[in-house]
Design a protein around this motif. Sequence first.
Motif, PDB file in Angstrom:
ATOM      1  N   GLU A 239       0.816  -1.208   0.000  1.00  0.00           N
ATOM      2  CA  GLU A 239       0.000   0.000   0.000  1.00  0.00           C
ATOM      3  C   GLU A 239       0.858   1.269   0.000  1.00  0.00           C
ATOM      4  O   GLU A 239       0.391   2.339  -0.388  1.00  0.00           O
ATOM      5  CB  GLU A 239      -0.940   0.028   1.215  1.00  0.00           C
ATOM      6  N   VAL A 240       2.119   1.145   0.437  1.00  0.00           N
ATOM      7  CA  VAL A 240       3.004   2.323   0.508  1.00  0.00           C
ATOM      8  C   VAL A 240       4.355   1.995  -0.137  1.00  0.00           C
ATOM      9  O   VAL A 240       5.399   2.015   0.524  1.00  0.00           O
ATOM     10  CB  VAL A 240       3.193   2.798   1.969  1.00  0.00           C
ATOM     11  N   PRO A 241       4.355   1.710  -1.432  1.00  0.00           N
ATOM     12  CA  PRO A 241       5.601   1.271  -2.090  1.00  0.00           C
ATOM     13  C   PRO A 241       6.745   2.286  -2.042  1.00  0.00           C
ATOM     14  O   PRO A 241       7.911   1.890  -1.943  1.00  0.00           O
ATOM     15  CB  PRO A 241       5.156   1.009  -3.535  1.00  0.00           C
ATOM     16  N   LEU A 242       6.445   3.572  -2.112  1.00  0.00           N
ATOM     17  CA  LEU A 242       7.514   4.573  -2.070  1.00  0.00           C
ATOM     18  C   LEU A 242       8.166   4.599  -0.689  1.00  0.00           C
ATOM     19  O   LEU A 242       9.396   4.587  -0.569  1.00  0.00           O
ATOM     20  CB  LEU A 242       6.962   5.961  -2.419  1.00  0.00           C
ATOM     21  N   PHE A 243       7.334   4.631   0.342  1.00  0.00           N
ATOM     22  CA  PHE A 243       7.869   4.616   1.706  1.00  0.00           C
ATOM     23  C   PHE A 243       8.629   3.312   1.961  1.00  0.00           C
ATOM     24  O   PHE A 243       9.661   3.308   2.624  1.00  0.00           O
ATOM     25  CB  PHE A 243       6.744   4.780   2.728  1.00  0.00           C
ATOM     26  N   HIS A 244       8.108   2.213   1.417  1.00  0.00           N
ATOM     27  CA  HIS A 244       8.764   0.927   1.656  1.00  0.00           C
ATOM     28  C   HIS A 244      10.124   0.862   0.971  1.00  0.00           C
ATOM     29  O   HIS A 244      11.060   0.254   1.505  1.00  0.00           O
ATOM     30  CB  HIS A 244       7.882  -0.228   1.168  1.00  0.00           C
ATOM     31  N   SER A 245      10.260   1.480  -0.185  1.00  0.00           N
ATOM     32  CA  SER A 245      11.557   1.472  -0.867  1.00  0.00           C
ATOM     33  C   SER A 245      12.597   2.234  -0.040  1.00  0.00           C
ATOM     34  O   SER A 245      13.764   1.845   0.023  1.00  0.00           O
ATOM     35  CB  SER A 245      11.425   2.086  -2.269  1.00  0.00           C
ATOM     36  N   ILE A 246      12.165   3.308   0.609  1.00  0.00           N
ATOM     37  CA  ILE A 246      13.060   4.081   1.479  1.00  0.00           C
ATOM     38  C   ILE A 246      13.393   3.263   2.722  1.00  0.00           C
ATOM     39  O   ILE A 246      14.550   3.171   3.142  1.00  0.00           O
ATOM     40  CB  ILE A 246      12.408   5.416   1.877  1.00  0.00           C
ATOM     41  N   TYR A 247      12.377   2.670   3.296  1.00  0.00           N
ATOM     42  CA  TYR A 247      12.540   1.822   4.488  1.00  0.00           C
ATOM     43  C   TYR A 247      13.544   0.695   4.221  1.00  0.00           C
ATOM     44  O   TYR A 247      14.448   0.447   5.026  1.00  0.00           O
ATOM     45  CB  TYR A 247      11.173   1.244   4.876  1.00  0.00           C
ATOM     46  N   GLN A 248      13.393   0.023   3.071  1.00  0.00           N
ATOM     47  CA  GLN A 248      14.291  -1.089   2.742  1.00  0.00           C
ATOM     48  C   GLN A 248      15.740  -0.633   2.647  1.00  0.00           C
ATOM     49  O   GLN A 248      16.645  -1.278   3.184  1.00  0.00           O
ATOM     50  CB  GLN A 248      13.874  -1.724   1.407  1.00  0.00           C
TER      51      GLN A 248
END
Length: 355
Positions: A239-248
């Motif tokens: 649901e939050v792919p942009l935030f998840h890419s940063i998180y990863q």
Amino acid sequence: MHKLTYLESFCLSLFSRTISKKGATLYHIVTGKRTASILYNAQHYKLSSYFSLFPKLKREQFNYIIEKLDRLGLIKKAEVKEEYYLTEEGWLYCQQYFSDHTYPVHLNLLSNGTALKQFWRIILLITQVLSESRYHNSHYLPIEKEWEKQMWLKKWLKQQSKNKQELAEQFGKEWILLLKQLPSLNAELIVDCLSGHHKIGKTRQQLADSYQLDSFEIELLLLDSLSWIWKVIEEQQQEVPLFHSIYQAINKEYRGITQSAIVTESYLLEGHSLEETAKLRQLKFSTVSEHTIELYIVEPAFDLSLVLSEKDFNTVKQLLEEQPTIAYHEVVEKRPEILFLWYRLAQIERNHRNE
């Protein structure tokens, strides 16, 4: 009811009615002293979540707090020197005080504290840049002055398939989705920190004045909110792919392990024994042993077979099961071949099971 500041009340909550705790050890935990013994005590005391919570807290200030809590009868000295228990009065005070004040419940600072702080700095910068992009404004001062963070952002932007306008719109939608899952106060606090077009994020003191809360409470509210967001991103990555890419990316770069321990781990993964690793790195055996302890405390998935056999590990575990409070010198009397490292790792494994 006693008049304590938020910081004094929080420090009081770190004590226990059942386990005596040394004030100096608590100080090293909340200020983030990263030695094997402090890391172990943080886990043993079940305070790993608060590791390095107050990195700038002065020893004199902390000692004054302990003396005040003792004087007020909220903690009492144990038979062991410099150790204290939480009194019944102290426990009741904490129950009452934190029914009206923030108590962080989402923190896991030992494992992700550094990553969380770096994540927040990047998120603040991206929010500002994409907000200004929405208004086609390129004449502004970035809130993040560190060159490496600015380069990180440029690299991340190049990796995205959308143009800046589409990216900004998507990023805004993901922000809204995340904020909707927080209590209103937490969400408002996060929003007040954000900078963007014609908007400057508030400082901690400005937030404290605005919400009429102690600055330490504001700091913990913010940290707890960020930890909550961190968990939502983990659980709802689609649901939050942009935030998840940063998180990863941030999670991979900042593991919560010291660089020296990471180097030791790389030698172990290459098949070297602890003795060989110590020799190759020109370190003491005790130092690489401490690295192993750090790795296993922070990352429970660490492969213990890299440093001892399953048979040896089970031998120590059996001794601890038979006598849970057995000291190392008593272990050695029964089994002289058992290293302190094995004993400590077995204790850590037991703590992991009881978390």
